[in-house]
Structures are given as C-alpha cells and as structure tokens.
Write a protein that holds these residues in place. Structure first.
Motif, mmCIF file in Angstrom:
data_model
loop_
_atom_site.group_PDB
_atom_site.id
_atom_site.type_symbol
_atom_site.label_atom_id
_atom_site.label_comp_id
_atom_site.label_asym_id
_atom_site.label_seq_id
_atom_site.Cartn_x
_atom_site.Cartn_y
_atom_site.Cartn_z
ATOM 1 N N GLY A 9 5.893 6.242 -2.723
ATOM 2 C CA GLY A 9 4.706 5.974 -3.613
ATOM 3 C C GLY A 9 5.327 6.583 -4.934
ATOM 4 O O GLY A 9 6.400 7.356 -5.066
ATOM 5 N N GLY A 10 4.356 6.277 -6.007
ATOM 6 C CA GLY A 10 4.744 6.856 -7.371
ATOM 7 C C GLY A 10 4.018 6.034 -8.291
ATOM 8 O O GLY A 10 3.137 5.382 -8.111
ATOM 9 N N LEU A 11 4.376 6.387 -9.761
ATOM 10 C CA LEU A 11 3.912 5.586 -10.628
ATOM 11 C C LEU A 11 4.605 4.595 -11.170
ATOM 12 O O LEU A 11 5.872 4.770 -11.610
ATOM 13 N N VAL A 12 4.206 3.454 -11.519
ATOM 14 C CA VAL A 12 5.137 2.200 -12.013
ATOM 15 C C VAL A 12 3.987 1.374 -13.115
ATOM 16 O O VAL A 12 2.992 1.313 -13.020
ATOM 17 N N GLN A 13 4.930 0.751 -13.894
ATOM 18 C CA GLN A 13 4.260 0.025 -14.950
ATOM 19 C C GLN A 13 3.955 -1.487 -14.272
ATOM 20 O O GLN A 13 4.414 -1.885 -13.318
ATOM 21 N N ALA A 14 2.926 -2.131 -14.861
ATOM 22 C CA ALA A 14 2.658 -3.383 -14.316
ATOM 23 C C ALA A 14 3.621 -4.356 -14.418
ATOM 24 O O ALA A 14 4.464 -4.183 -15.441
ATOM 25 N N GLY A 15 3.889 -5.176 -13.075
ATOM 26 C CA GLY A 15 5.170 -6.020 -13.131
ATOM 27 C C GLY A 15 6.127 -5.513 -12.464
ATOM 28 O O GLY A 15 7.178 -6.107 -12.126
ATOM 29 N N GLY A 16 5.961 -4.082 -11.978
ATOM 30 C CA GLY A 16 7.199 -3.371 -11.551
ATOM 31 C C GLY A 16 7.259 -3.467 -10.198
ATOM 32 O O GLY A 16 6.281 -4.079 -9.557
#
Length: 115
Positions: A9-16
C-alpha cells in the motif's frame, strides 16, 4: 494457525498504479478454498472487490477492468494489481482466506489516491 500479511500500500496520484501482496504463513499444508481482497473506506462497510474461487477471478463492478487478482498457490501468495487508480479507491485493503470453516484476515494496508 494461518497468518496473512499484506504489503504494497501507499500514496499514489490518480491514474497511477500499485500492487498489493498478501503472503500466507503458518500451516503450509493448508489449502485455501477462497482468497480475496476487500477494502474499507472511512465510515463505510468492508466490501469484497476481487476474489479467486476454483481458479476463476471475480471482480466488483467498481474495479473491473482496472484491477487484476492473481495467486501463486505454491507460495500461498495473493496479489492485486491496481491500475488507473481513482481517489474513490482510497481505503484500507484487506486480504482474506478461507480454509475449511475458518476465515483469516490480514491486518490491512492503506491505499491513498490523491486527485
């Protein structure tokens, strides 16, 4: 006793994209009749989004075409490839496995998709 441990898991930008993994340990002779991924957003119920039953993958409409579930039965590992992520995919993701009459859950992994 079976233990499930999620990772990825983690932080990702939309579309990633992100890939989650769920590794099972403990009783190596256990054969799971069900393995799946659930997610729970804040204030919402925990929903099934993808599973594999008798080798056939199944998806919730909300992730169909974007997420892919696959398993390595020799390693008792379940993965979830997530593409084209959207902010509404933000949730804690859990894997679940069923062996016999017992269900096992992982501790969950946070996925956050920023807009």
């Amino acid at each position: 006793q079976v233990q499930l441990v999620e990772s990825g898991g983690g932080l990702v930008q939309a579309g990633g994209s992100l890939r989650l993994s769920c590794a099972a340990s403990g009783n190596t002779f256990t054969r799971f009749k069900f393995m799946g991924w659930f997610r729970q957003a804040p204030g919402k119920q925990r929903d099934l989004i993808a599973d594999i039953i008798s080798g056939t993958p199944n998806y919730a409409d909300s992730v169909k075409g974007r997420f892919t579930i696959y398993s390595d039965n020799t390693k008792n590992t379940l993965s979830l490839e997530m593409n084209s992520l959207k902010p509404e995919d933000t949730a804690v993701y859990y894997c679940k496995a069923v062996a016999g009459t017992r269900a096992y859950w992982g501790q969950g992994t946070q996925v956050t998709v920023s807009s």
